[in-house]
Motif scaffolding. Structure first.
Motif, PDB file in Angstrom:
ATOM      1  N   ASP A   1      41.722  29.872  42.921  1.00  0.00           N
ATOM      2  CA  ASP A   1      41.607  28.416  42.755  1.00  0.00           C
ATOM      3  C   ASP A   1      40.925  28.068  41.434  1.00  0.00           C
ATOM      4  O   ASP A   1      41.309  27.113  40.755  1.00  0.00           O
ATOM      5  CB  ASP A   1      40.827  27.788  43.906  1.00  0.00           C
ATOM      6  N   LYS A   2      39.903  28.845  41.069  1.00  0.00           N
ATOM      7  CA  LYS A   2      39.136  28.555  39.851  1.00  0.00           C
ATOM      8  C   LYS A   2      39.920  28.857  38.580  1.00  0.00           C
ATOM      9  O   LYS A   2      39.658  28.237  37.540  1.00  0.00           O
ATOM     10  CB  LYS A   2      37.824  29.327  39.865  1.00  0.00           C
ATOM     11  N   ILE A   3      40.867  29.792  38.632  1.00  0.00           N
ATOM     12  CA  ILE A   3      41.661  30.090  37.429  1.00  0.00           C
ATOM     13  C   ILE A   3      43.027  29.407  37.452  1.00  0.00           C
ATOM     14  O   ILE A   3      43.783  29.513  36.492  1.00  0.00           O
ATOM     15  CB  ILE A   3      41.825  31.613  37.196  1.00  0.00           C
TER      16      ILE A   3
ATOM     17  N   ALA B   1      51.430  36.294  42.440  1.00  0.00           N
ATOM     18  CA  ALA B   1      51.125  37.270  43.493  1.00  0.00           C
ATOM     19  C   ALA B   1      49.828  37.979  43.115  1.00  0.00           C
ATOM     20  O   ALA B   1      49.797  38.714  42.131  1.00  0.00           O
ATOM     21  CB  ALA B   1      52.245  38.284  43.658  1.00  0.00           C
ATOM     22  N   SER B   2      48.811  37.713  43.875  1.00  0.00           N
ATOM     23  CA  SER B   2      47.495  38.329  43.667  1.00  0.00           C
ATOM     24  C   SER B   2      46.866  38.554  45.031  1.00  0.00           C
ATOM     25  O   SER B   2      45.800  38.014  45.339  1.00  0.00           O
ATOM     26  CB  SER B   2      46.600  37.414  42.820  1.00  0.00           C
ATOM     27  N   PRO B   3      47.524  39.340  45.890  1.00  0.00           N
ATOM     28  CA  PRO B   3      47.090  39.428  47.281  1.00  0.00           C
ATOM     29  C   PRO B   3      45.688  39.993  47.504  1.00  0.00           C
ATOM     30  O   PRO B   3      45.090  39.735  48.544  1.00  0.00           O
ATOM     31  CB  PRO B   3      48.152  40.311  47.943  1.00  0.00           C
ATOM     32  N   SER B   4      45.143  40.721  46.532  1.00  0.00           N
ATOM     33  CA  SER B   4      43.819  41.308  46.721  1.00  0.00           C
ATOM     34  C   SER B   4      42.695  40.516  46.063  1.00  0.00           C
ATOM     35  O   SER B   4      41.541  40.912  46.145  1.00  0.00           O
ATOM     36  CB  SER B   4      43.801  42.741  46.195  1.00  0.00           C
ATOM     37  N   LEU B   5      43.033  39.415  45.399  1.00  0.00           N
ATOM     38  CA  LEU B   5      41.997  38.578  44.797  1.00  0.00           C
ATOM     39  C   LEU B   5      41.601  37.470  45.767  1.00  0.00           C
ATOM     40  O   LEU B   5      42.463  36.896  46.445  1.00  0.00           O
ATOM     41  CB  LEU B   5      42.490  37.965  43.484  1.00  0.00           C
ATOM     42  N   PRO B   6      40.310  37.130  45.818  1.00  0.00           N
ATOM     43  CA  PRO B   6      39.855  36.064  46.719  1.00  0.00           C
ATOM     44  C   PRO B   6      40.481  34.713  46.367  1.00  0.00           C
ATOM     45  O   PRO B   6      40.653  34.380  45.189  1.00  0.00           O
ATOM     46  CB  PRO B   6      38.339  36.020  46.503  1.00  0.00           C
ATOM     47  N   ALA B   7      40.797  33.929  47.381  1.00  0.00           N
ATOM     48  CA  ALA B   7      41.413  32.612  47.187  1.00  0.00           C
ATOM     49  C   ALA B   7      40.559  31.707  46.313  1.00  0.00           C
ATOM     50  O   ALA B   7      41.089  30.970  45.478  1.00  0.00           O
ATOM     51  CB  ALA B   7      41.687  31.958  48.534  1.00  0.00           C
ATOM     52  N   ASP B   8      39.231  31.748  46.479  1.00  0.00           N
ATOM     53  CA  ASP B   8      38.387  30.859  45.668  1.00  0.00           C
ATOM     54  C   ASP B   8      38.438  31.241  44.183  1.00  0.00           C
ATOM     55  O   ASP B   8      38.392  30.375  43.313  1.00  0.00           O
ATOM     56  CB  ASP B   8      36.954  30.790  46.190  1.00  0.00           C
ATOM     57  N   TYR B   9      38.575  32.530  43.879  1.00  0.00           N
ATOM     58  CA  TYR B   9      38.729  32.952  42.482  1.00  0.00           C
ATOM     59  C   TYR B   9      40.055  32.423  41.935  1.00  0.00           C
ATOM     60  O   TYR B   9      40.107  31.868  40.837  1.00  0.00           O
ATOM     61  CB  TYR B   9      38.679  34.479  42.368  1.00  0.00           C
TER      62      TYR B   9
ATOM     63  N   LEU C   1      33.244  34.376  36.397  1.00  0.00           N
ATOM     64  CA  LEU C   1      34.164  34.358  37.539  1.00  0.00           C
ATOM     65  C   LEU C   1      34.548  35.767  38.001  1.00  0.00           C
ATOM     66  O   LEU C   1      34.317  36.109  39.164  1.00  0.00           O
ATOM     67  CB  LEU C   1      35.406  33.526  37.206  1.00  0.00           C
ATOM     68  N   PRO C   2      35.118  36.627  37.148  1.00  0.00           N
ATOM     69  CA  PRO C   2      35.456  37.963  37.632  1.00  0.00           C
ATOM     70  C   PRO C   2      34.215  38.823  37.899  1.00  0.00           C
ATOM     71  O   PRO C   2      34.216  39.649  38.818  1.00  0.00           O
ATOM     72  CB  PRO C   2      36.332  38.553  36.529  1.00  0.00           C
ATOM     73  N   MET C   3      33.170  38.609  37.106  1.00  0.00           N
ATOM     74  CA  MET C   3      31.970  39.430  37.298  1.00  0.00           C
ATOM     75  C   MET C   3      31.303  39.131  38.639  1.00  0.00           C
ATOM     76  O   MET C   3      30.734  40.027  39.259  1.00  0.00           O
ATOM     77  CB  MET C   3      31.011  39.247  36.127  1.00  0.00           C
ATOM     78  N   ALA C   4      31.418  37.902  39.099  1.00  0.00           N
ATOM     79  CA  ALA C   4      30.822  37.523  40.394  1.00  0.00           C
ATOM     80  C   ALA C   4      31.491  38.249  41.564  1.00  0.00           C
ATOM     81  O   ALA C   4      30.883  38.375  42.629  1.00  0.00           O
ATOM     82  CB  ALA C   4      30.911  36.014  40.587  1.00  0.00           C
ATOM     83  N   ILE C   5      32.719  38.726  41.357  1.00  0.00           N
ATOM     84  CA  ILE C   5      33.399  39.445  42.448  1.00  0.00           C
ATOM     85  C   ILE C   5      33.552  40.938  42.124  1.00  0.00           C
ATOM     86  O   ILE C   5      34.394  41.629  42.686  1.00  0.00           O
ATOM     87  CB  ILE C   5      34.758  38.791  42.812  1.00  0.00           C
TER      88      ILE C   5
END
Length: 183
Positions: A74-76, A64-72, A115-119
């Motif tokens: 997917d990458k993790i 459950a990570s409803p506030s994280l972008p789907a592409d992020y 990855l996290p820094m990009a968002i």
């Protein structure tokens, strides 16, 4: 839930909603989303919460990570627990809380920090989710938009919700290992 409600009220309301959903047979992701939402509410938007689960192969999957972008996400997806990689992977591997106040300064984030820094995130911390027997079944992570450590209150809030998250994971998977994290 309101950010200015006392912490204990927000935490207790989230636990009660998660327990009710679990009893009703709701999907695991729906149960866990109650817990991440409480942490985000209490932060007044300064942090984002994420629960990752260990799957049958021992890899971390989104719970459950409803506030994280789907592409992020997917990458993790399918990150292997490793004591020297990231925050959640390290927490899953060690069974200990892992705190990363600054992605840029932490060697565990060398391969992943972009990855996290990009968002817009600069730091994070993660608590392992464990069964009563001490087996890790997932992680409860929190990302920060600034370089910092979690406060004592933030640590306490996640610690109060972690047991229900672990119970929900075990209840929905039977073993604490998720076949399909969305179920």
């Amino acid at each position: 839930m309101h950010a200015n409600a006392p912490h204990h009220e927000v935490i207790e309301a989230a636990r009660a909603r998660a327990e009710r959903l679990l009893e009703k047979g709701a999907a695991l992701r729906e149960v866990l989303a109650q817990l991440t939402a409480a942490i985000e509410t209490l932060s007044s938007g300064s942090s984002i919460a994420s629960i990752l689960l260990l799957d049958r192969e021992g890899l971390l999957r989104n719970g459950a990570s409803p506030s994280l972008p789907a592409d992020y996400l997917d990458k993790i997806d399918r990150l292997k627990p490793d004591p020297v990689v990231g925050t959640c992977a390290a927490a899953a591997a060690t069974g200990q809380i892992v705190i990363t106040p600054d992605f840029q300064a932490d060697e565990k984030w060398t391969e992943l920090r972009h990855l996290p820094m990009a968002i817009g995130f600069r730091g994070a911390w993660s608590m392992p989710l464990t069964t009563e027997a001490g087996r890790v079944v997932g992680t409860f992570g929190t990302y920060f938009r600034e370089k910092r450590k979690p406060t004592e209150q933030e640590l306490a809030d996640v610690a109060a919700l972690a047991p229900i998250a672990a119970r929900a994971i075990v209840a929905r998977t039977g073993s604490g290992i998720a076949a399909d994290p969305a179920s």
